[in-house]
Design a protein around this motif. Structure first.
Motif, PDB file in Angstrom:
ATOM      1  N   TYR A  14      43.841  30.770  46.398  1.00 36.26           N
ATOM      2  CA  TYR A  14      44.003  29.580  47.251  1.00 36.26           C
ATOM      3  C   TYR A  14      43.065  28.476  46.741  1.00 36.26           C
ATOM      4  O   TYR A  14      43.346  27.485  46.550  1.00 36.26           O
ATOM      5  CB  TYR A  14      43.974  29.410  48.713  1.00 36.26           C
ATOM      6  N   LEU A  15      41.928  28.944  46.766  1.00 37.33           N
ATOM      7  CA  LEU A  15      40.780  28.174  46.226  1.00 37.33           C
ATOM      8  C   LEU A  15      40.716  27.575  45.112  1.00 37.33           C
ATOM      9  O   LEU A  15      40.587  26.296  44.833  1.00 37.33           O
ATOM     10  CB  LEU A  15      39.217  28.933  46.629  1.00 37.33           C
ATOM     11  N   ILE A  16      41.304  28.188  44.072  1.00 36.16           N
ATOM     12  CA  ILE A  16      41.447  27.719  42.721  1.00 36.16           C
ATOM     13  C   ILE A  16      42.551  26.718  42.539  1.00 36.16           C
ATOM     14  O   ILE A  16      42.442  25.608  42.192  1.00 36.16           O
ATOM     15  CB  ILE A  16      41.705  28.922  41.727  1.00 36.16           C
ATOM     16  N   LYS A  17      43.708  26.875  43.222  1.00 33.65           N
ATOM     17  CA  LYS A  17      44.680  25.962  43.242  1.00 33.65           C
ATOM     18  C   LYS A  17      44.175  24.680  44.448  1.00 33.65           C
ATOM     19  O   LYS A  17      44.362  23.569  43.755  1.00 33.65           O
ATOM     20  CB  LYS A  17      45.861  26.668  44.235  1.00 33.65           C
ATOM     21  N   ASP A  18      43.197  24.739  45.384  1.00 32.03           N
ATOM     22  CA  ASP A  18      42.813  23.593  45.932  1.00 32.03           C
ATOM     23  C   ASP A  18      41.942  22.868  45.198  1.00 32.03           C
ATOM     24  O   ASP A  18      42.126  21.558  44.932  1.00 32.03           O
ATOM     25  CB  ASP A  18      41.924  24.048  47.236  1.00 32.03           C
ATOM     26  N   VAL A  19      41.077  23.570  44.478  1.00 32.70           N
ATOM     27  CA  VAL A  19      40.104  22.745  43.606  1.00 32.70           C
ATOM     28  C   VAL A  19      40.816  21.970  42.341  1.00 32.70           C
ATOM     29  O   VAL A  19      40.568  21.006  42.118  1.00 32.70           O
ATOM     30  CB  VAL A  19      38.981  23.684  43.191  1.00 32.70           C
ATOM     31  N   TYR A  20      41.995  22.708  41.942  1.00 35.85           N
ATOM     32  CA  TYR A  20      42.553  22.055  41.048  1.00 35.85           C
ATOM     33  C   TYR A  20      43.402  20.877  41.223  1.00 35.85           C
ATOM     34  O   TYR A  20      43.545  19.580  40.990  1.00 35.85           O
ATOM     35  CB  TYR A  20      43.572  22.869  40.249  1.00 35.85           C
ATOM     36  N   ASP A  26      39.668  22.983  36.579  1.00 34.58           N
ATOM     37  CA  ASP A  26      40.775  24.106  36.323  1.00 34.58           C
ATOM     38  C   ASP A  26      39.968  25.290  36.256  1.00 34.58           C
ATOM     39  O   ASP A  26      39.416  25.573  35.051  1.00 34.58           O
ATOM     40  CB  ASP A  26      41.520  23.774  35.295  1.00 34.58           C
ATOM     41  N   PHE A  27      40.099  26.230  37.079  1.00 33.68           N
ATOM     42  CA  PHE A  27      39.522  27.351  36.923  1.00 33.68           C
ATOM     43  C   PHE A  27      40.250  28.764  36.733  1.00 33.68           C
ATOM     44  O   PHE A  27      40.188  29.825  36.935  1.00 33.68           O
ATOM     45  CB  PHE A  27      38.398  28.107  38.563  1.00 33.68           C
ATOM     46  N   SER A  28      41.602  28.401  36.438  1.00 29.32           N
ATOM     47  CA  SER A  28      42.665  29.232  36.487  1.00 29.32           C
ATOM     48  C   SER A  28      42.427  30.256  35.160  1.00 29.32           C
ATOM     49  O   SER A  28      43.022  31.500  35.503  1.00 29.32           O
ATOM     50  CB  SER A  28      44.270  28.572  36.360  1.00 29.32           C
ATOM     51  N   ARG A  32      38.522  36.349  37.226  1.00 27.75           N
ATOM     52  CA  ARG A  32      38.389  36.424  38.608  1.00 27.75           C
ATOM     53  C   ARG A  32      37.258  37.296  39.023  1.00 27.75           C
ATOM     54  O   ARG A  32      36.909  36.715  40.058  1.00 27.75           O
ATOM     55  CB  ARG A  32      39.762  37.140  39.061  1.00 27.75           C
ATOM     56  N   ALA A  33      36.971  38.258  38.511  1.00 32.54           N
ATOM     57  CA  ALA A  33      35.737  38.958  38.946  1.00 32.54           C
ATOM     58  C   ALA A  33      34.619  38.262  38.856  1.00 32.54           C
ATOM     59  O   ALA A  33      33.899  37.950  39.914  1.00 32.54           O
ATOM     60  CB  ALA A  33      35.519  40.360  38.038  1.00 32.54           C
ATOM     61  N   SER A  34      34.461  37.606  38.031  1.00 28.62           N
ATOM     62  CA  SER A  34      33.066  36.505  37.689  1.00 28.62           C
ATOM     63  C   SER A  34      33.202  35.321  38.877  1.00 28.62           C
ATOM     64  O   SER A  34      32.239  35.158  39.657  1.00 28.62           O
ATOM     65  CB  SER A  34      33.007  35.995  36.486  1.00 28.62           C
ATOM     66  N   PHE A  35      34.547  34.869  39.074  1.00 29.17           N
ATOM     67  CA  PHE A  35      34.655  33.690  40.096  1.00 29.17           C
ATOM     68  C   PHE A  35      34.349  34.226  41.456  1.00 29.17           C
ATOM     69  O   PHE A  35      33.739  33.660  42.198  1.00 29.17           O
ATOM     70  CB  PHE A  35      35.969  33.157  39.905  1.00 29.17           C
ATOM     71  N   LYS A  36      34.993  35.312  41.790  1.00 34.35           N
ATOM     72  CA  LYS A  36      34.755  35.914  43.038  1.00 34.35           C
ATOM     73  C   LYS A  36      33.236  36.151  43.326  1.00 34.35           C
ATOM     74  O   LYS A  36      32.804  35.993  44.362  1.00 34.35           O
ATOM     75  CB  LYS A  36      35.834  37.274  43.263  1.00 34.35           C
ATOM     76  N   ARG A  37      32.519  36.933  42.322  1.00 33.40           N
ATOM     77  CA  ARG A  37      31.219  37.343  42.520  1.00 33.40           C
ATOM     78  C   ARG A  37      30.646  35.953  43.014  1.00 33.40           C
ATOM     79  O   ARG A  37      29.628  35.844  43.642  1.00 33.40           O
ATOM     80  CB  ARG A  37      30.574  37.603  41.111  1.00 33.40           C
ATOM     81  N   ARG A  38      30.806  34.833  42.066  1.00 34.01           N
ATOM     82  CA  ARG A  38      29.938  33.532  42.314  1.00 34.01           C
ATOM     83  C   ARG A  38      30.332  32.779  43.706  1.00 34.01           C
ATOM     84  O   ARG A  38      29.461  32.221  44.369  1.00 34.01           O
ATOM     85  CB  ARG A  38      30.207  32.761  41.283  1.00 34.01           C
ATOM     86  N   VAL A  39      31.747  32.940  43.943  1.00 36.20           N
ATOM     87  CA  VAL A  39      32.035  32.403  45.345  1.00 36.20           C
ATOM     88  C   VAL A  39      31.323  33.240  46.712  1.00 36.20           C
ATOM     89  O   VAL A  39      30.925  32.725  47.572  1.00 36.20           O
ATOM     90  CB  VAL A  39      33.638  32.502  45.725  1.00 36.20           C
TER      91      VAL A  39
END
Length: 276
Positions: A14-20, A26-28, A32-39
């Motif tokens: 959801y968050l990736i879609k919102d930001v896009y 575009d973080f698509s 995912r593991a890295s993105f989730k860790r940073r969130v």
């Protein structure tokens, strides 16, 4: 405070879609593991009590979005990163730039400045530094503070030195810095021709004309439309016969500007054709 494990995989989507959808970042393609860790990290640092609170803040506060982007695109950089790229600059590009009376180089998205310092070293070794200006810009003012200080962790020097040698460096890399406990300070002379300032590639306009623009591993976070806008900005900022250097996963090939450029090296360097 939010427990790190609370963020669910579908919430990340959801968050990736919102930001896009809202901002065009575009973080698509991002891991995912890295993105989730940073969130998770952002939620802990900024003390969000729920994922919904983080999402609401991002969607309703463009200023906070800036901070979010800075944290997610956490500035992974090193000196002479991808040594073959710097070897190509050293051997193929600098000799051509050397014919100009003044060489202006823009390092866009310069982060903490390692790339700008690397280019300063290349220019020194090509005996071109005295007639060069390097403009380092970034969205994030705090990374520019690090760049201005010229102070970096000592533990990185072994890697930087190896990169430097692989890039064709002939000197002892330690000649360029002074070690002090667990950090090093780069030689002040490397800052003499370095101008650092904040600049947002998404919204700010061209501010000079350049013979070389280096922007590596920044555009991978942008969607096609946003990339196209940044390419236009670079095109407006680049002199005829100037060079544009991109990251390993970035290309002009599908851009509307592609026909105005010729790829000169498999290290992602393009030359702007003369249309006068």
């Amino acid at each position: 405070m939010l427990e790190p494990s609370i963020i669910k995989d579908e919430e990340v989507e959801y968050l990736i879609k919102d930001v896009y959808d809202m901002y065009g970042y575009d973080f698509s393609e991002y891991s995912r593991a890295s993105f989730k860790r940073r969130v998770n990290r952002i939620c802990l640092i900024d003390r969000f009590t729920s994922f919904a609170e983080l999402r609401y803040t991002i969607l309703n506060d463009p200023e906070y979005l800036k901070r979010f982007i800075e944290e997610i695109t956490v500035n992974v950089t090193e000196m002479f990163r991808d040594p073959l790229f710097f070897k190509a600059l050293r051997e193929k590009i600098l000799p051509q730039l050397g014919t100009y009376p003044l060489i202006r180089i823009w390092v866009a998205g310069c982060s903490t400045g390692e790339e700008a310092y690397s280019i300063a070293i290349l220019l020194k070794e090509a005996n071109l530094y005295h007639k060069s200006l390097i403009y380092g810009t970034d969205l994030n003012p705090s990374v520019l503070e690090t760049a201005r200080s010229g102070v970096f962790p000592l533990q990185q020097m072994k890697l930087y030195s190896e990169n430097y040698i692989l890039s064709g460096g002939k000197k002892d890399f330690s000649d360029y810095y002074t070690a002090n406990y667990d950090s090093v300070r780069f030689d002040k002379s490397l800052q003499e021709k370095l101008i650092l300032s904040t600049h947002n590639l998404v919204s700010d306009s061209s501010f000079n004309s350049f013979q070389l623009i280096v922007c590596r591993n920044v555009l991978i976070y942008f969607d096609r439309g946003l990339q196209e806008r940044v390419f236009r900005l670079f095109d407006n900022s680049l002199e005829n016969l100037g060079f544009l250097a991109l990251g390993a996963k970035e290309t002009l090939r599908f851009s509307k500007l592609d026909e105005n450029y010729h790829q000169v090296d498999d290290q992602r360097i393009w030359k702007k054709l003369d249309h006068n």
